[in-house]
Design a protein around this motif. Structure first.
Motif, PDB file in Angstrom:
ATOM      1  N   PHE A  70      29.983  54.106  69.522  1.00 14.95           N
ATOM      2  CA  PHE A  70      30.453  53.231  70.592  1.00 14.95           C
ATOM      3  C   PHE A  70      31.853  53.658  70.992  1.00 14.95           C
ATOM      4  N   ILE A  71      32.169  53.547  72.271  1.00 13.80           N
ATOM      5  CA  ILE A  71      33.525  53.802  72.750  1.00 13.80           C
ATOM      6  C   ILE A  71      34.227  52.450  72.813  1.00 13.80           C
ATOM      7  N   VAL A  72      35.290  52.311  72.010  1.00 10.39           N
ATOM      8  CA  VAL A  72      36.040  51.062  71.934  1.00 10.39           C
ATOM      9  C   VAL A  72      37.458  51.334  72.414  1.00 10.39           C
ATOM     10  N   THR A  73      37.940  50.493  73.327  1.00  9.98           N
ATOM     11  CA  THR A  73      39.296  50.628  73.846  1.00  9.98           C
ATOM     12  C   THR A  73      40.187  49.611  73.161  1.00  9.98           C
ATOM     13  N   ASP A  74      41.290  50.096  72.551  1.00  5.13           N
ATOM     14  CA  ASP A  74      42.190  49.181  71.851  1.00  5.13           C
ATOM     15  C   ASP A  74      43.120  48.473  72.837  1.00  5.13           C
ATOM     16  N   GLU A  75      43.989  47.618  72.289  1.00  3.24           N
ATOM     17  CA  GLU A  75      44.876  46.817  73.139  1.00  3.24           C
ATOM     18  C   GLU A  75      45.883  47.656  73.913  1.00  3.24           C
ATOM     19  N   GLU A  76      46.073  48.915  73.533  1.00  2.89           N
ATOM     20  CA  GLU A  76      46.993  49.806  74.237  1.00  2.89           C
ATOM     21  C   GLU A  76      46.276  50.691  75.252  1.00  2.89           C
ATOM     22  N   GLY A  77      44.962  50.493  75.410  1.00  2.00           N
ATOM     23  CA  GLY A  77      44.187  51.258  76.377  1.00  2.00           C
ATOM     24  C   GLY A  77      43.667  52.583  75.856  1.00  2.00           C
ATOM     25  N   LYS A  78      43.873  52.874  74.587  1.00  2.00           N
ATOM     26  CA  LYS A  78      43.409  54.126  73.992  1.00  2.00           C
ATOM     27  C   LYS A  78      41.952  53.976  73.551  1.00  2.00           C
ATOM     28  N   GLU A  79      41.109  54.950  73.916  1.00  2.00           N
ATOM     29  CA  GLU A  79      39.701  54.910  73.547  1.00  2.00           C
ATOM     30  C   GLU A  79      39.480  55.546  72.184  1.00  2.00           C
TER      31      GLU A  79
END
Length: 105
Positions: free
Chosen positions: A27-36
């Motif tokens: 899965f591609i998950v984007t963190d709170e800083e926008g980094k995938e």
């Protein structure tokens, strides 16, 4: 990444433990800083009749895992952020208990 966000729901197509060999669920998950991050589902467990998934960063296996709630709609399953603090604390406690029991075996 405990305050996690992801850019879109993913079909996990599963609903069972991942202790056996088969194709990875990525899965591609984007963190709170926008980094995938490419995340791999490594474990699922139940708590209060709800299914949860533990994902690890595919490129950083030493990083902490992230837990998502799995919600089902029709024949599809989706990963959903756990927003409720009480639910989060309960789920983490259940997961830690599962890990502690497995380490004793």
């Amino acid at each position: 990444m405990s305050d996690h966000k992801h850019d879109h729901d993913q079909d996990c197509g599963c609903g069972h433990d991942h202790d056996h060999e088969h194709e990875e669920s990525v899965f591609i998950v984007t963190d709170e800083e926008g980094k995938e991050h490419e995340m791999v589902m490594v474990y699922t467990f139940d708590s209060q009749d709800q299914l949860y998934a533990v994902l690890l960063d595919r490129n950083d296996p030493e990083a902490d895992g992230v837990i998502f709630r799995i919600e089902e709609e029709d024949d599809d399953a989706y990963l959903v952020n756990i927003e409720d603090e009480a639910e989060w604390e309960r789920v983490v406690a259940v997961y830690n208990q599962i890990i502690a029991e497995e380490n004793r075996e």
